[in-house]
Design a protein around this motif. Structure first.
Motif, PDB file in Angstrom:
ATOM      1  N   GLU A 122     -19.127  46.280  55.824  1.00  0.00           N
ATOM      2  CA  GLU A 122     -19.694  46.609  54.508  1.00  0.00           C
ATOM      3  C   GLU A 122     -19.509  48.092  54.201  1.00  0.00           C
ATOM      4  N   ALA A 123     -19.689  48.946  55.218  1.00  0.00           N
ATOM      5  CA  ALA A 123     -19.542  50.388  55.011  1.00  0.00           C
ATOM      6  C   ALA A 123     -18.100  50.727  54.636  1.00  0.00           C
ATOM      7  N   LEU A 124     -17.149  50.108  55.317  1.00  0.00           N
ATOM      8  CA  LEU A 124     -15.737  50.354  54.989  1.00  0.00           C
ATOM      9  C   LEU A 124     -15.428  49.906  53.565  1.00  0.00           C
ATOM     10  N   LYS A 125     -15.960  48.761  53.194  1.00  0.00           N
ATOM     11  CA  LYS A 125     -15.734  48.248  51.836  1.00  0.00           C
ATOM     12  C   LYS A 125     -16.311  49.212  50.802  1.00  0.00           C
ATOM     13  N   ALA A 126     -17.517  49.715  51.056  1.00  0.00           N
ATOM     14  CA  ALA A 126     -18.148  50.651  50.129  1.00  0.00           C
ATOM     15  C   ALA A 126     -17.362  51.957  50.042  1.00  0.00           C
ATOM     16  N   LYS A 127     -16.871  52.450  51.182  1.00  0.00           N
ATOM     17  CA  LYS A 127     -16.074  53.685  51.180  1.00  0.00           C
ATOM     18  C   LYS A 127     -14.810  53.503  50.343  1.00  0.00           C
ATOM     19  N   ILE A 128     -14.157  52.352  50.509  1.00  0.00           N
ATOM     20  CA  ILE A 128     -12.915  52.097  49.761  1.00  0.00           C
ATOM     21  C   ILE A 128     -13.210  51.999  48.268  1.00  0.00           C
ATOM     22  N   GLU A 129     -14.273  51.316  47.904  1.00  0.00           N
ATOM     23  CA  GLU A 129     -14.604  51.148  46.493  1.00  0.00           C
ATOM     24  C   GLU A 129     -14.969  52.473  45.832  1.00  0.00           C
ATOM     25  N   ASN A 130     -15.587  53.381  46.572  1.00  0.00           N
ATOM     26  CA  ASN A 130     -16.045  54.652  46.013  1.00  0.00           C
ATOM     27  C   ASN A 130     -15.049  55.793  46.200  1.00  0.00           C
ATOM     28  N   CYS A 131     -13.944  55.535  46.855  1.00  0.00           N
ATOM     29  CA  CYS A 131     -12.981  56.587  47.177  1.00  0.00           C
ATOM     30  C   CYS A 131     -12.157  56.971  45.939  1.00  0.00           C
ATOM     31  N   THR A 132     -11.929  58.288  45.787  1.00  0.00           N
ATOM     32  CA  THR A 132     -11.090  58.768  44.687  1.00  0.00           C
ATOM     33  C   THR A 132      -9.893  59.545  45.209  1.00  0.00           C
ATOM     34  N   ASN A 133      -9.910  59.932  46.451  1.00  0.00           N
ATOM     35  CA  ASN A 133      -8.833  60.700  47.055  1.00  0.00           C
ATOM     36  C   ASN A 133      -7.813  59.750  47.689  1.00  0.00           C
ATOM     37  N   PRO A 134      -6.514  59.807  47.320  1.00  0.00           N
ATOM     38  CA  PRO A 134      -5.508  58.891  47.890  1.00  0.00           C
ATOM     39  C   PRO A 134      -5.349  59.036  49.407  1.00  0.00           C
TER      40      PRO A 134
END
Length: 178
Positions: free
Chosen positions: A30-42
């Motif tokens: 879940e944490a990885l999914k949240a990080k990916i969804e909130n990430c803005t840096n390529p």
């Protein structure tokens, strides 16, 4: 009394630790999914995608192919929305998981076939050994019967020879006595 409270505290701590270990595994996905969804840096996205792949690989190695595939299905749309090229990394991974699962199933089927073949061979071998034992027993009975018949014939012949000798001796006595 202190020992009782200490024992209860230890049991409670063990229960909490075992439950939290399973929760950590779920939380990591879940944490990885949240990080990916909130990430803005390529660049960060690439790192998170790599971590997600490693997490899915770990699930596959633990034999949780369904959980790995479900995780990838949840994460892939978020990655595609951010960077379509990075999402391509997940498609091969789910195919690998399916291939590994199919390979394990084939190995299990082959092992089961070998086991059933061994069982059938042992069954035939045991049946053949039983037939051989029956044949040996029947042959032994016939040999014993033949021995008994031969002994009886020899005894009868001895008795007849003894009777004939006695009869001859009686005749000789009769002739001599006359």
């Amino acid at each position: 009394m202190k020992k009782l409270f200490l024992s209860i505290a230890i049991v409670g701590a063990v229960c909490m630790a075992s439950c939290s270990a399973e929760k950590k595994a779920e939380d990591k996905g879940e944490a990885l999914k949240a990080k990916i969804e909130n990430c803005t840096n390529p660049d960060s996205l690439k790192v998170y995608v790599q971590q997600a792949k490693e997490y899915a690989d770990q699930l596959v190695k633990e034999g949780k192919d369904g959980a790995a595939e479900a995780f990838l299905n949840e994460v892939t749309p978020a990655v595609q929305a951010k960077d379509a090229a990075a999402a391509a990394a997940f498609t091969g991974l789910s195919l690998e998981a399916k291939a590994d699962s199919a390979l394990e199933a084939a190995k299990d089927a082959a092992k089961n076939a070998v086991d059933s073949t061994k069982s059938a061979v042992n069954s035939v071998k045991d049946a053949a050994a039983a037939k051989v034992d029956q044949a040996k027993a029947a042959t032994a009975e016939k040999v014993d019967a033949a021995k008994d018949a031969t002994k009886k014939a020899v005894d009868d012949a001895k008795a007849k020879a003894a009777d004939a000798a006695q009869a001859g001796a009686d005749k000789v006595k009769d002739l001599m006595g006359k």
